[in-house]
Design an enzyme around this catalytic site. Structure first.
Site, mmCIF file in Angstrom:
data_model
loop_
_atom_site.group_PDB
_atom_site.id
_atom_site.type_symbol
_atom_site.label_atom_id
_atom_site.label_comp_id
_atom_site.label_asym_id
_atom_site.label_seq_id
_atom_site.Cartn_x
_atom_site.Cartn_y
_atom_site.Cartn_z
ATOM 1 C CG ASN A 1 -2.107 0.746 1.275
ATOM 2 O OD1 ASN A 1 -2.709 0.893 2.324
ATOM 3 N ND2 ASN A 1 -2.560 1.246 0.152
ATOM 4 C CB CYS B 1 -6.760 -1.609 2.843
ATOM 5 S SG CYS B 1 -7.721 -0.360 3.722
ATOM 6 C CG ASN C 1 -1.235 -0.980 5.231
ATOM 7 O OD1 ASN C 1 -0.930 -1.772 6.123
ATOM 8 N ND2 ASN C 1 -2.014 -1.330 4.215
ATOM 9 C CB CYS D 1 -4.062 5.511 6.020
ATOM 10 S SG CYS D 1 -3.225 4.336 4.940
ATOM 11 C CG ASN E 1 -10.996 4.169 7.353
ATOM 12 O OD1 ASN E 1 -11.094 3.320 8.226
ATOM 13 N ND2 ASN E 1 -10.112 4.082 6.394
ATOM 14 C CG ASN F 1 -8.352 8.120 -0.160
ATOM 15 O OD1 ASN F 1 -7.661 7.200 0.291
ATOM 16 N ND2 ASN F 1 -9.567 8.416 0.310
ATOM 17 C CB THR G 1 -8.531 0.939 8.175
ATOM 18 O OG1 THR G 1 -8.479 1.315 6.789
ATOM 19 C CG2 THR G 1 -7.835 1.986 9.021
HETATM 20 N N1 LIG Z 1 -9.003 4.754 1.188
HETATM 21 C C1 LIG Z 1 -9.223 4.864 2.612
HETATM 22 C C2 LIG Z 1 -8.056 5.482 3.322
HETATM 23 C C3 LIG Z 1 -6.787 4.674 3.257
HETATM 24 C C4 LIG Z 1 -6.856 3.364 4.019
HETATM 25 C C5 LIG Z 1 -5.493 2.693 4.032
HETATM 26 N N2 LIG Z 1 -5.053 2.197 2.792
HETATM 27 C C6 LIG Z 1 -5.246 1.770 5.188
HETATM 28 O O1 LIG Z 1 -4.187 1.107 5.154
HETATM 29 O O2 LIG Z 1 -5.996 1.746 6.149
HETATM 30 C C7 LIG Z 1 -10.477 5.714 2.900
HETATM 31 O O3 LIG Z 1 -10.850 6.560 2.069
HETATM 32 O O4 LIG Z 1 -11.060 5.531 3.971
#
Ligand SMILES: N[C@@H](CCC[C@H](N)C(=O)O)C(=O)O
Length: 308
Positions: A17, A243, A92, A90, A175, A81, A245
């Site tokens: 990521n 990802c 990661n 995020c 998120n 993003n 989360t």
């Molecule tokens: N795209 C996600 C934010 C990024 C999440 C990330 N890649 C992670 O590792 O958690 C969003 O818009 O919530």
């Protein structure tokens, strides 16, 4: 705010990521959505799933809540993003952010120290572990409440390459996430995530969609560990190779479906590697995994913006 002729950038990733990292310790950078999109562009820019700015919590309006929650949260992870949108958190990214802080000499997590980081989802506490960093990801919850827990779902998702609509469980990790269980690795491999999955009801702020195959449990010297494989379509990006989360949401959904007695620790395999998710007391969850910084360079901002 300063529009610079050149911009120092660092490229990093956590289980692939990948992010463009910016050191804005003086809080002078005008990071508008156009600049984010240009930096994240894989052909005309540096390329990344997101852009992460190091900024002092004191220099951002959102930082006030972080400092109120924990005055030690000097540094704030300003996460964007690839499409220029702002995201709350995020998983990661926060590991890579801390690796960057350490490399910049702005933090030192040696000797078992814990570092508080401000994010739009609240303060996150990070420690070094053998595989990289472990992050207390805070309190998670099911937006659908007890009804969703009992039914196992509160939404439906359709994805190209997958027959029919599938039941899905919404998980809030600071998120939004929507997790869908698939029956086999063949189903997972057949998905076409070049288009965003359709989620019903449509989440008002969009969602990240995790497609997961539960792979059972393993007995290890440290206890029973659950195992999940996952692909993800990220809000504001598209399919990514990991990802953090999302991995937490996937493990929490599978554990919810399994019911009481489910393992507390989960190994989550993603296309870019493996992360470990551990359920903590008080509905908190921890994410552990690697964080790498792979390149440093200088961007010609005018040339970058001409490429848009
Ligand atoms: N795209 C996600 C934010 C990024 C999440 C990330 N890649 C992670 O590792 O958690 C969003 O818009 O919530």
């Amino acid at each position: 705010m300063t529009v610079r002729a050149t911009l120092a950038v660092t490229k990093g990733h956590g289980t692939q990521n990948d992010f463009v990292l910016l050191d804005d310790r003086d809080g002078v950078l005008d990071l508008d959505p156009g600049l984010v999109r240009a930096l994240a562009d894989r052909r005309a820019g540096v390329g990344g799933d997101g852009v992460i700015r190091v900024v002092r919590s004191a220099d951002l309006p959102e930082g006030a809540a972080a400092l109120e929650a924990d005055p030690a949260a000097e540094w704030f992870m300003d996460y964007r993003n690839a499409d220029g949108s702002v995201a709350q958190m995020c998983g990661n990214g926060v590991r890579v952010f801390v690796r960057f802080l350490e490399q910049l000499g702005l933090a030192d997590l040696g000797g078992g120290a814990s570092l508080a980081i401000g994010t739009r989802a609240g303060v996150r506490h990070v420690t070094r572990v053998p595989e990289g960093y472990a992050v207390d990801m805070g309190v998670w919850h099911l937006p659908g409440g007890e009804a969703a827990r009992a039914a196992g779902h509160d939404a439906f998702v359709s994805v190209a390459g997958l027959a029919g609509e599938r039941p899905a469980l919404s998980v809030d990790m600071g998120n939004p996430h929507t997790v869908v269980a698939l029956a086999s690795l063949d189903e997972l491999d057949a998905l076409d995530l070049t288009r965003a999955p359709l989620v019903m009801p449509t989440p008002p702020e969009g969602t990240n969609v995790e497609l997961v195959v539960p792979l059972g449990e393993e007995t290890t010297p440290d206890g029973v560990v659950g195992h999940v494989r996952m692909r993800v379509h990220e809000r504001g990006v598209g399919e990514t190779r990991s990802c953090g989360t999302g991995a937490c949401a996937a493990a929490l959904a599978v554990a919810t479906w399994a019911g009481p007695g489910a393992p507390r620790t989960w190994r989550v395999d993603v296309p870019g590697g493996t992360v470990t998710v551990t359920m903590l007391d008080g509905d908190r969850v921890e994410l552990a995994g690697p964080a790498e910084l792979v390149a440093h360079g200088e961007v010609d901002v005018a040339a970058l913006l001409r490429g848009l």
